[in-house]
Design a protein around this motif. Structure first.
Motif, PDB file in Angstrom:
ATOM      1  N   TYR A  87       0.802  -1.226   0.000  1.00  0.00           N
ATOM      2  CA  TYR A  87       0.000   0.000   0.000  1.00  0.00           C
ATOM      3  C   TYR A  87       0.835   1.278   0.000  1.00  0.00           C
ATOM      4  O   TYR A  87       0.285   2.375   0.033  1.00  0.00           O
ATOM      5  N   ASP A  88       2.167   1.181  -0.026  1.00  0.00           N
ATOM      6  CA  ASP A  88       2.975   2.398  -0.035  1.00  0.00           C
ATOM      7  C   ASP A  88       3.247   2.845  -1.464  1.00  0.00           C
ATOM      8  O   ASP A  88       2.723   2.277  -2.429  1.00  0.00           O
ATOM      9  N   ARG A 116      -4.102  -1.117   4.989  1.00  0.00           N
ATOM     10  CA  ARG A 116      -3.022  -0.960   5.964  1.00  0.00           C
ATOM     11  C   ARG A 116      -3.458  -1.358   7.374  1.00  0.00           C
ATOM     12  O   ARG A 116      -2.685  -1.959   8.136  1.00  0.00           O
ATOM     13  N   PHE A 117      -4.712  -1.054   7.726  1.00  0.00           N
ATOM     14  CA  PHE A 117      -5.142  -1.198   9.110  1.00  0.00           C
ATOM     15  C   PHE A 117      -5.719  -2.580   9.424  1.00  0.00           C
ATOM     16  O   PHE A 117      -5.486  -3.128  10.493  1.00  0.00           O
ATOM     17  N   ASN A 287       0.864   8.328  -0.648  1.00  0.00           N
ATOM     18  CA  ASN A 287       0.828   7.659   0.653  1.00  0.00           C
ATOM     19  C   ASN A 287      -0.383   8.054   1.483  1.00  0.00           C
ATOM     20  O   ASN A 287      -0.859   7.269   2.308  1.00  0.00           O
ATOM     21  N   ARG A 291      -2.681   5.837   4.075  1.00  0.00           N
ATOM     22  CA  ARG A 291      -2.573   6.239   5.478  1.00  0.00           C
ATOM     23  C   ARG A 291      -3.922   6.631   6.070  1.00  0.00           C
ATOM     24  O   ARG A 291      -4.210   6.337   7.233  1.00  0.00           O
ATOM     25  N   SER A 294      -7.811   4.051   2.175  1.00  0.00           N
ATOM     26  CA  SER A 294      -7.234   2.891   1.500  1.00  0.00           C
ATOM     27  C   SER A 294      -6.455   3.392   0.297  1.00  0.00           C
ATOM     28  O   SER A 294      -6.640   4.526  -0.153  1.00  0.00           O
ATOM     29  N   ARG A 324      -4.277  14.389   6.338  1.00  0.00           N
ATOM     30  CA  ARG A 324      -3.083  13.749   6.897  1.00  0.00           C
ATOM     31  C   ARG A 324      -2.173  14.777   7.558  1.00  0.00           C
ATOM     32  O   ARG A 324      -1.665  14.557   8.662  1.00  0.00           O
ATOM     33  N   HIS A 358      -3.455   8.019  15.345  1.00  0.00           N
ATOM     34  CA  HIS A 358      -3.811   7.447  14.044  1.00  0.00           C
ATOM     35  C   HIS A 358      -2.607   6.692  13.486  1.00  0.00           C
ATOM     36  O   HIS A 358      -1.532   7.264  13.275  1.00  0.00           O
ATOM     37  N   GLY A 360      -1.905   5.665  10.620  1.00  0.00           N
ATOM     38  CA  GLY A 360      -1.461   6.000   9.276  1.00  0.00           C
ATOM     39  C   GLY A 360      -0.388   7.065   9.189  1.00  0.00           C
ATOM     40  O   GLY A 360       0.268   7.188   8.152  1.00  0.00           O
TER      41      GLY A 360
END
Length: 571
Positions: A87-88, A116-117, A287, A291, A294, A324, A358, A360
């Motif tokens: 996912y990066d 990611r989560f 990103n 983060r 999705s 973010r 968080h 992310g």
């Protein structure tokens, strides 16, 4: 006034002279090249003029023929192919690139990026289940898969072959159909430092060559590889240097619609696009998708087929990146208030935890704390009853090795030399914190806990000529394993009064012994303002700096970008 340790690199003077004469450059330039392991005309040529014609053949990977044969069979037979990425930035760019390539070949292709989560890193149970539901018979991983021993077995039991394209270190290998990973012992490939997207490009290159097509058929994807290479902090030597330089040129000359839309949001002219625009512009926006929600938004943006679609998804990424920034600013502020209390008990590292943080943005916060305090840093939050976090380290300390020493307190960990992730149970937090600090204390001596500036050579102001600057600019792009050259200017004095800009930056002018004068800019060094005011014009200044061209209000001029300053006070 002096903030950092100054480490003067001193290559052999006879070698400096020989290289200077061989390639017709000044001694400071020759010294900077020698400090990067470049000692001959031919090595300098490859450094300054990296060529795609000189990169290694993709078929040096021992498993490449097998990978090409299996993928070609899947395409010819109309099999369903899944590209499975991380996912990066590295994983998503590689997944988008390989998906676009397979579409062009008429393949039946889909892609999957973990959440990611809820899923974390690597092949997941839900991802494999979805592949089975979609009747996928071949999975090609990008930037993951090299440690997926059990998951590859599950795939095999369900009739799904796996080709691994990864660049991480491996122990026991999965029983995949083919493994393309330059860090695997005996891989056959001579350059270890490719990113995951770069490995996927080698796969595309091999497919193109096997089909007898023009190199243009794989080189048109170098923009994706440039973004991944810059973002993933891989070595900017060897073929990575060629990929990044050629990829940036492709983005400037013939940008795809997704990059056009992103550049418009960033208010950047693509004709002047640079590595900085990737590192601080495109990469954080990609990103931000993974983060904050999705990685789907980033994938839709990269796969957009026209400008309106690209603009819609670029706007989504812009909004996610805005959120973010707000969240990581809040967490950073809170984390900085916690550091003093933490360091009262643990003075060799920073390990912070708040269950509300968080997940992310923890890597970003850890990087900011590392930059400020120059100590190995772990920042953690909580999810599903487990503590999860990001780790960042100074250059001198391999953080993966540190975590390995703490493995008895961890459920899971993985990563690279300077960046990693971890998972642990709440009841193990204090034991981990103590052990992490113990290992850091053992491996990172006190004298190395101040950031060091590596100085390439001494430089007189009158040596900063147009030719010097032209050659210096060709050292770029800069990054891991190819830092910006730093020079120390010693024989100069303050000319006039310094200026404090926005309460953060300091600007002043220096004059050398022979009358040459240059403007100096010190970003985020307000501490220098009062020191410069008090030292006056009689004191001799020592500047660690990077000479560079700058443009402002239509004026182009040469300035010295200051990294640190020392003063010889006059009685």
């Amino acid at each position: 006034m002096k903030r950092y340790r100054w480490t003067r690199l001193e290559p052999e003077p006879t070698l400096v002279l020989a290289l200077s004469e061989a390639i017709n450059v000044s001694s400071p330039i020759a010294a900077a090249l020698l400090n990067r392991g470049i000692s001959s005309f031919e090595e300098a040529r490859r450094f300054f003029r990296p060529s795609l014609d000189e990169i290694p053949s993709p078929f040096l990977f021992n498993d490449m023929k097998r990978a090409v044969a299996r993928l070609s069979k899947a395409i010819a037979g109309g099999e369903k192919i899944m590209v499975y990425g991380d996912y990066d930035v590295d994983g998503t760019t590689g997944t988008a690139m390989l998906s676009l390539f397979l579409r062009e070949l008429g393949a039946d292709v889909c892609h999957y990026i973990n959440d990611r989560f809820t899923e974390g890193y690597g092949l997941s149970t839900s991802g494999i289940a979805w592949a089975f539901e979609q009747k996928v018979s071949l999975i090609v991983t990008v930037d993951c898969g090299i440690r997926a021993i059990d998951e590859v077995q599950v795939c095999a039991a369900q009739g799904i072959d796996v080709i691994v394209c990864d660049h991480h270190e491996a122990g026991e290998l999965p029983a995949a159909c083919a493994i393309l990973d330059p860090k695997v012992e005996g891989s056959g490939y001579p350059f270890r430092e490719l990113c995951g997207c770069g490995v996927a490009l080698k796969f595309i290159q091999a497919m193109v060559e096997a089909r007898g097509e023009s190199p243009a058929a794989w080189r048109k994807y170098l923009d994706f590889v440039a973004v991944a290479t810059a973002a993933d902090m891989v070595s900017l030597q060897g073929e990575n240097r060629a990929y990044l330089r050629e990829g940036l040129e492709l983005m400037r000359r013939s940008p795809r619609v997704s990059f056009q839309a992103m550049a418009a949001n960033m208010k950047v002219n693509l004709a002047d696009f640079s590595m900085m625009n990737i590192t601080y512009g495109i990469a954080p926006r990609i990103n931000a998708a993974g983060r904050m929600e999705s990685a789907g938004a980033a994938m839709q943006w990269m796969l957009a087929s026209d400008e309106p679609e690209a603009r819609v998804h670029a706007a989504e990424l812009e909004a996610l990146n805005g959120r973010r920034r707000e969240i990581d600013a809040e967490i950073t502020l809170r984390a900085e208030t916690m550091v003093a209390g933490h360091c009262a008990s643990h003075c060799s590292s920073i390990v912070l935890y708040d269950e509300a943080w968080h997940l992310g943005v923890l890597g970003i916060v850890a990087s900011k704390l590392l930059d400020k305090y120059f100590l190995p840093t772990v920042v953690m939050g909580r999810m599903n009853g487990l503590i999860k976090g990001s780790v960042r380290s100074v250059d001198q300390l391999n953080i993966y090795d540190v975590l390995h020493e703490c493995r008895d307190h961890l459920e899971q960990f993985g990563g690279h030399h300077q960046a990693a992730g971890l998972t642990l149970r709440p009841e193990n937090l204090e034991a981990f914190r103590r052990r992490f600090d113990e290992v850091c204390r053992e491996l990172l001596p006190v004298e190395e806990r101040q950031k060091s500036l590596l100085i390439d050579a001494e430089l007189a102001l009158d040596e900063i000529t147009p030719k010097f600057l032209k050659v210096l600019e060709q050292f770029s792009p800069f990054g891991f394993a190819n830092r910006e050259p730093l020079f120390v200017v010693t024989a100069c004095r303050l000319a006039g009064k310094p200026k404090l800009l926005r309460e953060r930056h300091v600007k002043f002018t220096v004059r050398g012994e022979r009358g040459s004068s240059f403007e100096v800019i010190a970003f985020d060094r307000p501490d220098l303002f009062t020191d410069l005011e008090s030292c006056g014009t009689a004191a001799n200044l020592h500047l660690v700096c990077i000479p560079e061209r700058n443009q402002w209000n239509g004026r182009e001029y040469v300035q010295l970008r200051l990294k640190d300053l020392a003063v010889d006070l006059v009685d």
